[in-house]
Design an enzyme around this catalytic site. Structure first.
Site, PDB file in Angstrom:
ATOM      1  N   SER A 145       0.819  -1.207   0.000  1.00 21.09           N
ATOM      2  CA  SER A 145       0.000   0.000   0.000  1.00 21.09           C
ATOM      3  C   SER A 145       0.857   1.264   0.000  1.00 21.09           C
ATOM      4  O   SER A 145       1.966   1.284   0.542  1.00 21.09           O
ATOM      5  CB  SER A 145      -0.908   0.003   1.231  1.00 21.09           C
ATOM      6  OG  SER A 145      -1.554   1.255   1.402  1.00 21.09           O
ATOM      7  N   TYR A 158      -2.393   5.832  -4.736  1.00 21.60           N
ATOM      8  CA  TYR A 158      -3.569   6.706  -4.765  1.00 21.60           C
ATOM      9  C   TYR A 158      -3.257   7.939  -5.617  1.00 21.60           C
ATOM     10  O   TYR A 158      -2.100   8.302  -5.816  1.00 21.60           O
ATOM     11  CB  TYR A 158      -3.924   7.191  -3.357  1.00 21.60           C
ATOM     12  CG  TYR A 158      -4.416   6.133  -2.410  1.00 21.60           C
ATOM     13  CD1 TYR A 158      -5.653   5.521  -2.593  1.00 21.60           C
ATOM     14  CD2 TYR A 158      -3.656   5.770  -1.293  1.00 21.60           C
ATOM     15  CE1 TYR A 158      -6.108   4.562  -1.705  1.00 21.60           C
ATOM     16  CE2 TYR A 158      -4.107   4.816  -0.397  1.00 21.60           C
ATOM     17  CZ  TYR A 158      -5.334   4.214  -0.611  1.00 21.60           C
ATOM     18  OH  TYR A 158      -5.784   3.268   0.267  1.00 21.60           O
ATOM     19  N   THR A 165      -5.518   2.902  -7.293  1.00 20.05           N
ATOM     20  CA  THR A 165      -6.806   2.908  -6.595  1.00 20.05           C
ATOM     21  C   THR A 165      -7.551   4.201  -6.888  1.00 20.05           C
ATOM     22  O   THR A 165      -7.047   5.295  -6.613  1.00 20.05           O
ATOM     23  CB  THR A 165      -6.603   2.751  -5.080  1.00 20.05           C
ATOM     24  OG1 THR A 165      -5.949   1.499  -4.828  1.00 20.05           O
ATOM     25  CG2 THR A 165      -7.934   2.766  -4.347  1.00 20.05           C
ATOM     26  N   HIS A 180     -14.000  -1.451  -2.260  1.00 19.59           N
ATOM     27  CA  HIS A 180     -13.052  -1.172  -1.170  1.00 19.59           C
ATOM     28  C   HIS A 180     -13.451  -1.919   0.098  1.00 19.59           C
ATOM     29  O   HIS A 180     -13.289  -1.425   1.215  1.00 19.59           O
ATOM     30  CB  HIS A 180     -12.976   0.334  -0.902  1.00 19.59           C
ATOM     31  CG  HIS A 180     -11.591   0.817  -0.576  1.00 19.59           C
ATOM     32  ND1 HIS A 180     -10.754   1.344  -1.517  1.00 19.59           N
ATOM     33  CD2 HIS A 180     -10.893   0.846   0.595  1.00 19.59           C
ATOM     34  CE1 HIS A 180      -9.603   1.682  -0.953  1.00 19.59           C
ATOM     35  NE2 HIS A 180      -9.659   1.390   0.332  1.00 19.59           N
ATOM     36  N   ARG A 230     -15.808  -0.182   2.533  1.00 14.45           N
ATOM     37  CA  ARG A 230     -15.221   0.830   3.403  1.00 14.45           C
ATOM     38  C   ARG A 230     -15.364   2.249   2.854  1.00 14.45           C
ATOM     39  O   ARG A 230     -14.930   3.197   3.502  1.00 14.45           O
ATOM     40  CB  ARG A 230     -13.739   0.521   3.623  1.00 14.45           C
ATOM     41  CG  ARG A 230     -13.505  -0.772   4.379  1.00 14.45           C
ATOM     42  CD  ARG A 230     -12.063  -1.230   4.282  1.00 14.45           C
ATOM     43  NE  ARG A 230     -11.122  -0.282   4.863  1.00 14.45           N
ATOM     44  CZ  ARG A 230     -10.876  -0.152   6.169  1.00 14.45           C
ATOM     45  NH1 ARG A 230     -11.541  -0.906   7.042  1.00 14.45           N
ATOM     46  NH2 ARG A 230      -9.987   0.714   6.610  1.00 14.45           N
TER      47      ARG A 230
END
Length: 381
Positions: free
Chosen positions: A106, A129, A155, A275, A278
């Site tokens: 991540s 991101y 993402t 997600h 979430r």
């Protein structure tokens, strides 16, 4: 306790990990309706049993973006994963490496790219991101490329963080969160020693490296809120392509039109995902969103599915619904929190065994054999 399934790892993690971290992984947004539907919609799809077929030779492996996977799954990117076990991203990556599947790091991991990549043999994937600071994005892409990351997961369903009410109650956010976390550490001494003391530093490794200062867990939610970019558009893919030449997967697709756009803008794959329930509560489960997306773009782009997968049977269900592969998030985090690297390896073994049983009893010798005909939708009976 006896561990025989992913649900056992969830209970083991609940006991070992303090509430602020357990509920951060376990919870969803708002009333958590989508979180629940992710699971229940998969449960409502029955497997079609077929018998008296020669299933003596069975193969769970696939090839994806030029990589050989022992089973059709990837460990998904999970923020702050390093807080579930000592240097948790390294342990999870090593477990995935040993079991022949990719690990995705991540953007907001505890362990930086430069710590995780050398700890494994196979190339890891990297998740990014869209952030207001394009300098950070460029830096992260350059570092991921230098570390040998093979695939970029972009993402797109977080232009703003979801409203996760459970985090307010658990201590991940909300009033007196620092004091509440310390008190929870006292009641979870094994975690406090293994992760709290031996697992330092508790900083966002990739972000801290770029910023030149420590961005800690206390800054985690605030940093995300400040830096997510609501101006995200398909043109950002063109900008990213200037710095990334390898396979690029767009994560967070729930609509066939968006899937078509991903093809049009040159993505190599998509992740059908909400997600994990979430972000926006009330959207379709991945299991319901997947079939029309597969109808629209199957064969034009690789389709990966996540959200709601709790066992190997669910992997088979997602494949039959149209996915080429799957991603596991919560399932591996529970195992990591319960038993570290060994837990993740055992969890993957359990999933693979469950897959093999399902494939045998639905008479599918290989992954490409798994078609919609392997399913029965109970809601239509």
């Amino acid at each position: 306790m006896i561990i025989s399934s992913a649900s056992d790892y969830r209970e083991a993690a609940r006991r070992r990990v303090p509430p602020f971290m357990f509920h951060y992984a376990d919870g969803g947004s708002y009333a958590e309706q989508t979180l629940a539907r992710n699971v229940s919609d998969l449960e409502n799809i029955a497997l079609r049993q077929r018998v008296l077929k020669d299933m003596s030779e069975l193969d769970t492996s696939i090839e994806l973006f030029g990589e050989k996977l022992s089973m059709p799954t990837i460990l998904a990117p999970v923020g702050a994963c390093g807080m579930y076990a000592r240097r948790g991203e390294v342990q999870a990556a090593q477990a995935a490496d040993n079991k022949g599947v990719p690990f995705t790091l991540s953007t907001v991991s505890i362990c930086p790219i430069e710590e995780v990549a050398p700890a494994i043999k196979r190339p890891m994937w990297f998740q990014l991101y869209v952030l207001k600071d394009r300098g950070f994005m460029k830096n992260a892409l350059e570092r991921a490329k230098a570390a040998g990351c093979s695939t970029l997961v972009f993402t797109v369903d977080m232009p703003t963080p979801g409203a996760r009410y459970r985090d307010m109650h658990s201590g991940m956010s909300g009033p007196y969160k620092e004091i509440r976390r310390v008190l929870q550490g006292f009641t979870h001494p094994f975690w406090a020693y293994d992760v709290g003391i031996k697992g330092k530093p508790h900083t966002l490794g990739n972000v801290s490296t770029y910023m030149g200062r420590q961005i800690g867990l206390d800054d985690y939610i605030g940093w995300l809120t400040e830096n997510f970019d609501p101006s995200i558009s398909w043109k950002d893919l063109e900008w990213i392509r200037e710095f990334w030449e390898g396979p690029m997967v767009i994560k967070g697709i729930l609509d066939p039109e968006d899937a078509k756009d991903a093809v049009r803008f040159g993505a190599d794959g998509i992740v059908v995902s909400n997600h994990g329930g979430r972000q926006l509560d009330g959207v379709l489960s991945s299991a319901r969103a997947l079939p029309p997306i597969a109808d629209a773009v199957k064969g034009d782009i690789k389709i990966i599915a996540d959200s709601g997968i709790r066992n190997g049977l669910d992997i088979v269900r997602m494949l039959a619904l149209g996915a080429d592969a799957t991603m596991l998030g919560r399932a591996f985090v529970y195992a990591l929190g319960a038993a570290g690297r060994q837990g993740v390896e055992n969890m993957l073994d359990i999933f693979k065994k469950e897959m093999r049983v399902a494939m045998t009893l639905t008479s599918n010798r290989t992954i490409v054999d798994i078609k919609p005909e392997a399913l029965v939708d109970l809601s239509k009976l």
